[in-house]
Motif scaffolding. Structure first.
Motif, PDB file in Angstrom:
ATOM      1  N   PHE A 119       0.735  -1.187   0.011  1.00 41.19           N
ATOM      2  CA  PHE A 119      -0.151   0.159  -0.157  1.00 41.19           C
ATOM      3  C   PHE A 119       0.715   1.315   0.051  1.00 41.19           C
ATOM      4  O   PHE A 119       0.662   2.269  -0.843  1.00 41.19           O
ATOM      5  CB  PHE A 119      -0.766  -0.046   1.286  1.00 41.19           C
ATOM      6  N   MET A 120       1.913   1.273   0.990  1.00 40.76           N
ATOM      7  CA  MET A 120       2.573   2.434   0.998  1.00 40.76           C
ATOM      8  C   MET A 120       3.466   2.791  -0.150  1.00 40.76           C
ATOM      9  O   MET A 120       3.589   4.020  -0.514  1.00 40.76           O
ATOM     10  CB  MET A 120       3.624   2.373   2.324  1.00 40.76           C
ATOM     11  N   THR A 121       3.980   1.819  -0.782  1.00 42.84           N
ATOM     12  CA  THR A 121       4.808   1.989  -2.078  1.00 42.84           C
ATOM     13  C   THR A 121       4.071   2.137  -3.153  1.00 42.84           C
ATOM     14  O   THR A 121       4.555   2.622  -4.250  1.00 42.84           O
ATOM     15  CB  THR A 121       5.925   0.973  -1.962  1.00 42.84           C
ATOM     16  N   GLN A 122       2.765   2.048  -3.210  1.00 47.00           N
ATOM     17  CA  GLN A 122       1.929   1.837  -4.586  1.00 47.00           C
ATOM     18  C   GLN A 122       0.936   2.761  -4.524  1.00 47.00           C
ATOM     19  O   GLN A 122       0.001   3.028  -5.497  1.00 47.00           O
ATOM     20  CB  GLN A 122       1.502   0.471  -4.890  1.00 47.00           C
ATOM     21  N   ASN A 123       0.611   3.375  -3.341  1.00 49.78           N
ATOM     22  CA  ASN A 123      -0.632   4.205  -3.157  1.00 49.78           C
ATOM     23  C   ASN A 123      -0.403   5.510  -4.031  1.00 49.78           C
ATOM     24  O   ASN A 123       0.559   6.273  -3.915  1.00 49.78           O
ATOM     25  CB  ASN A 123      -0.931   4.545  -1.817  1.00 49.78           C
ATOM     26  N   THR A 124      -1.383   5.789  -4.953  1.00 55.14           N
ATOM     27  CA  THR A 124      -1.505   7.018  -5.828  1.00 55.14           C
ATOM     28  C   THR A 124      -2.870   7.983  -5.334  1.00 55.14           C
ATOM     29  O   THR A 124      -3.158   8.773  -5.843  1.00 55.14           O
ATOM     30  CB  THR A 124      -1.433   6.745  -7.064  1.00 55.14           C
ATOM     31  N   GLY A 125      -3.614   7.256  -4.445  1.00 55.16           N
ATOM     32  CA  GLY A 125      -4.770   8.131  -3.776  1.00 55.16           C
ATOM     33  C   GLY A 125      -4.735   8.452  -2.754  1.00 55.16           C
ATOM     34  O   GLY A 125      -3.826   9.111  -2.175  1.00 55.16           O
ATOM     35  N   VAL A 126      -5.902   8.503  -1.894  1.00 57.72           N
ATOM     36  CA  VAL A 126      -5.956   9.169  -0.452  1.00 57.72           C
ATOM     37  C   VAL A 126      -5.261   8.234   0.364  1.00 57.72           C
ATOM     38  O   VAL A 126      -5.064   7.128   0.181  1.00 57.72           O
ATOM     39  CB  VAL A 126      -7.511   8.980  -0.220  1.00 57.72           C
ATOM     40  N   GLY A 127      -4.722   8.885   1.336  1.00 57.83           N
ATOM     41  CA  GLY A 127      -3.904   8.275   2.344  1.00 57.83           C
ATOM     42  C   GLY A 127      -2.482   8.392   2.523  1.00 57.83           C
ATOM     43  O   GLY A 127      -1.888   9.155   1.334  1.00 57.83           O
ATOM     44  N   PRO A 128      -1.709   7.420   3.334  1.00 54.01           N
ATOM     45  CA  PRO A 128      -0.138   7.942   3.244  1.00 54.01           C
ATOM     46  C   PRO A 128       0.331   7.369   2.205  1.00 54.01           C
ATOM     47  O   PRO A 128      -0.125   6.442   1.607  1.00 54.01           O
ATOM     48  CB  PRO A 128       0.244   7.329   4.527  1.00 54.01           C
ATOM     49  N   TYR A 129       1.509   7.704   1.695  1.00 52.35           N
ATOM     50  CA  TYR A 129       2.291   7.068   0.717  1.00 52.35           C
ATOM     51  C   TYR A 129       4.021   7.218   0.940  1.00 52.35           C
ATOM     52  O   TYR A 129       4.280   8.190   1.773  1.00 52.35           O
ATOM     53  CB  TYR A 129       1.925   7.513  -0.532  1.00 52.35           C
ATOM     54  N   GLY A 130       4.404   6.261   0.375  1.00 48.56           N
ATOM     55  CA  GLY A 130       6.094   6.498   0.493  1.00 48.56           C
ATOM     56  C   GLY A 130       6.804   5.623  -0.581  1.00 48.56           C
ATOM     57  O   GLY A 130       6.191   5.216  -1.618  1.00 48.56           O
TER      58      GLY A 130
END
Length: 161
Positions: free
Chosen positions: A81-92
């Motif tokens: 999730f963190m490395t692939q998230n492009t939407g709402v929420g945390p990302y890294g």
């Protein structure tokens, strides 16, 4: 429109200090069902101002022990999730351990995969961490016995405006 913002690292560290050696009653303790480490790390990220992503199956959220995203409590799911998230929420992004910063997440692994998540408190005199599932606060990363490690640098979060 999605708005990107940085998280409050001081708030994350304050949360870790408060709950590393205890349990916040707002969240279920998963120690008896596989471990609480990623649940704790998610709580720390959330405490820094990240909003939850309520996308079924692929999001990052916690409502109750039975209504939560796999990424909230699962080591590999959290990483994905963190490395692939492009939407709402945390990302890294994954960075080398030498690039770890306070507020980041380190995951430990062996030949069979990654199995433990740790919240980075400081990198001033080596990396120190807080964690659940063998609760610690201020433990040096290199006091752990592990075959491999990866660092997820938490860049920030996104929310709708």
């Amino acid at each position: 429109m999605l708005y990107e913002y940085t998280l409050d690292t001081a708030a994350q560290i304050a949360y870790a200090r408060r709950w590393a050696l205890g349990r916040n009653p707002a969240f279920y303790d998963f120690d008896s069902t596989g471990g609480d480490c990623t649940n704790f790390v998610s709580q720390c990220v959330y405490a820094g101002g990240a909003v939850m992503n309520y996308t079924r199956d692929y999001g990052w959220y916690y409502i109750s022990p039975r209504d939560r995203a796999a990424a909230w409590t699962g080591v590999e799911y959290f990483y994905n999730f963190m490395t692939q998230n492009t939407g709402v929420g945390p990302y890294g992004e994954q960075v080398s351990i030498s690039q770890a910063q306070a507020g980041d997440v380190v995951q430990l692994g062996n030949s069979q995969g990654f199995y433990h998540s740790l919240f980075v408190l400081s990198t001033q005199r080596g990396i120190t961490v807080a964690a659940h599932s063998n609760d610690v606060y201020g433990k040096p990363l290199y006091d752990y016995n592990f075959e491999k490690a990866r660092c997820i640098h938490i860049i920030g979060a996104r929310r709708w405006v």
